[in-house]
Design an enzyme around this catalytic site. Sequence first.
Site, PDB file in Angstrom:
ATOM      1  N   LYS B 408      38.546  43.283  39.535  1.00 25.51           N
ATOM      2  CA  LYS B 408      37.609  44.005  40.403  1.00 25.51           C
ATOM      3  C   LYS B 408      36.185  43.536  40.153  1.00 25.51           C
ATOM      4  CE  LYS B 408      40.546  48.057  40.491  1.00 25.51           C
ATOM      5  NZ  LYS B 408      41.351  47.697  39.295  1.00 25.51           N
ATOM      6  N   CYS B 527      45.198  54.199  39.441  1.00 22.43           N
ATOM      7  CA  CYS B 527      46.487  53.677  39.898  1.00 22.43           C
ATOM      8  C   CYS B 527      47.568  54.714  39.633  1.00 22.43           C
ATOM      9  CB  CYS B 527      46.818  52.354  39.241  1.00 22.43           C
ATOM     10  SG  CYS B 527      46.823  52.433  37.457  1.00 22.43           S
TER      11      CYS B 527
END
Lengths: 185, 699
Positions: B408, B527
């Site tokens: 990311k 997640c």
Amino acid sequence: MRPLEESELEQVLAKLFTFVGKNIETVLQRSDAPHSLRLHKKRVYYVRDDVLKRATSVGRDELVALGTCLGKFTHSDKFRLTIGALDLLAAHAKHKMWVKPTSEMGFMYGNHLLKSGLGRISENVAANAGVVIYSMADVPIGFAVASKSTQDCRKLDPSAIVAYHLADVGEYLRAEDSFVQGKKD
Amino acid sequence: MPPRAIKTTRSASNDGSSKSPRSPAITPRTARANRVKSREARKAPPPPKEESESEGEGESESESESESERGSESESEEDVEGGSDDEGSESESEEEEAQAVKARRTGGFTDENAKWLKPSSKKRAEEESDDDDSENGTEDDSDDSEQSEDDEDRSEDDDEFAGLDGNDSEDDGDMEQDDSEDDSEDDSESSSEDELLPIERKALKEDARRVKEKEDARAEQLETNIQDDDTYHLPDEDDDDSVPDLSAIQMRIQEIVRVLKDFKNRRETGKSRNDYVERLVADLATYYGYNSFLIRYFLDTFSVEETMELLEANEQQRPVTIRTNTLKVRRRELAESLINRGVNLDPVGKWSKVGLIVYDSRVPIGATPEYMAGQYILQSASSFLPCMALAPQEGERVLDMAAAPGGKTTYLAALMRNTGMIFANEYQKKRLTSLVANLQRLGCTNAIVCNYDGRALPKVIGHVDRVLLDAPCSGTGVIAKDSSVKTGKSAEDIAKCAHLQKELLVAAIDCCDANSKTGGYVVYSTCSIAVEENEAVVDYILRKRDVKIVSSGLEFGRKGFTSYRGKNFHPSVEHARRFYPHVHNMDGFFVCKLKKLSNRTVPTSNDTFDEKRAALESGYFGGAHDGDARVDDANADVASEKDQAIEAKKRKRVPGYVKAALAEVGAGSAKKTKTAVSSRSLPPDKKNAKKDKKSKGKK
């Protein structure tokens, strides 16, 4: 994190000079944004100044890395370029060699470059000059020291070494631990 | 014959239920089940196979009582049937007689139940039972064995029936075959009993009938408890460490799922939904290798069918996706060079301009020269989303609070085109190497990598324009990747994660600068698909800091839950996005974008206040106070002594908006709120909070 001392700076610039030649001036005094060299935990970082300013707030123990890592000082205080410097070197490289696709992987596993794998070579490479190694698709994959000048290379037999390996992008995979100061340092 | 009787009544009851909605009163089936139960209770323990002789004598009065009971119940059955079908069974004299008696006693019924509704003939038979038993003991035995065989057949039929449910015609055929067999057996018996007196013959028949009745009752029991058989015997086998029969379990799972889909009509009488669900949980846990907590959690969060899809999706690997490093190469160029290496790939979808799905490859995709040269990074599609939601602008200062392994962070750098700066923080030392290596490989030069506890960052970094918090989580969304989650997570783990996430999100918002000209945004992602780690955390922060939830700009994904199992979240939580393996074919993921409104540490702006008050009335404020204490405690741990004192003062002070809201809403609804708080199930991490408080006191 601190600026480099005179002797250290000398070593670093000397190494860089073998690769970029007179371009070193543009490296040190960039027109787009001023950059500086900093030493942190025996590693030399090439950092944009505004980033550098903000990084001062981070504690010494907690700071891991910043900007571009050009290389590190060994235990015997010799400077060695690391693969992090590749982008900078490739951008300003004076001497280049292109590797045939067949021996790309060979070089990326840390082997020296043989004459048989040499696809192209830029003009006027002197012996012992630093060269940036490209794949035939013009992607930089490492850097090395030329063993012979361009003229001599043409005469070499296929199994002779044309460039002594210094660093390659394969290190990102096989030597991931070397990017952060570990027990060895 | 008895089997037929069962058959018809059952089919009749089925018909009845399908034609007209069932009355809430006792259905024929429940009635029968009750009857069987009551009979069982009276003559417990249940009869073994060689019960005949003593049984015959023993059950005298009670038997007849139960007979009469049955008579009356049979009426009700008849009512349901409407007396429509005529079986045309052999009409023997005694039967007719019995029928007549029966009719006199209870009113009319058709002859199809005649076989097992003969109280009068039975009484007569009982008078002579002594002789019969002594004479026909052996025959009885043989009868018994036959019966048991029949019984087995019948139970098999029942099994089939349970499996197919609706192939009545087929079953009928089987039953009729059974009947004819029975008949022939009866005939042969009677031929061998030629020497006997007619009355003896009657008695013999009566005996046979009685035995059959018992078997019948047992068969009925089997029928009603067919779920029981499946339900409560197998777990014992499991306990015995025998290897579970996966195919059988799978069948049962399908069966239960089928029942649960249309529970009202397909349920077995006397079984609650909970019984089915418990069985399903146990089976799914065995079949897919989860712990039962997680299965139960999924079933609580999703419908049964969706849970099944999710579990199946968790068994499949998600497609390998790579992200083009736009700092070095364009996606088309990368695709070309990879295709030349024998990689089969496609764009990941319209929503991303940098992602590629890799179907198969002749070379290891994580070791191509392009990979090593930093032209792409292996990154799951779901982890593109928080970066896209954050949408960092060039020249901004961005903080990535949990950066490793750098997927990311490098995406953020690429979006910012290496301008501005990125703080890439990672708490775990061993993950720093991969973070640094990836940053270098992808040529990200604007990053500062640091190694702090995320909760301490506000004091170190000061204000930045945007913050990305991809919080450490239980990983319930990435079970396909990491199957240790299946068994390794419990409610406490999720509570612990949620607690840490709340602390980190508070820190993230404190790092963000509300007065930033271009930014002031925080993206929170996990997640995990657990609500406690997602909506609950975001909802918490709305009460804790002056932020609002804004649309994340992601064009797909499900809305966040605004209520979950009795907890109501702030209505704007629906702007958050959820992603599921079985729906979007990417890892389970949660993304929520927050806009910081002011740098104050309590939300005091008026519009949010009104919302809060409305929410307060609906009981949504519950548990706010202990939550406040919790994170203040946590922050105080990090802070110095001085700060601790200030924090403690803050904690004692009830936030202004709460006071005001309480005053305005009035005493009545305040009470309501209290009751709402108390009636709500305690958050699982409340214990921790208490512990924290205790330890605080010691200090």
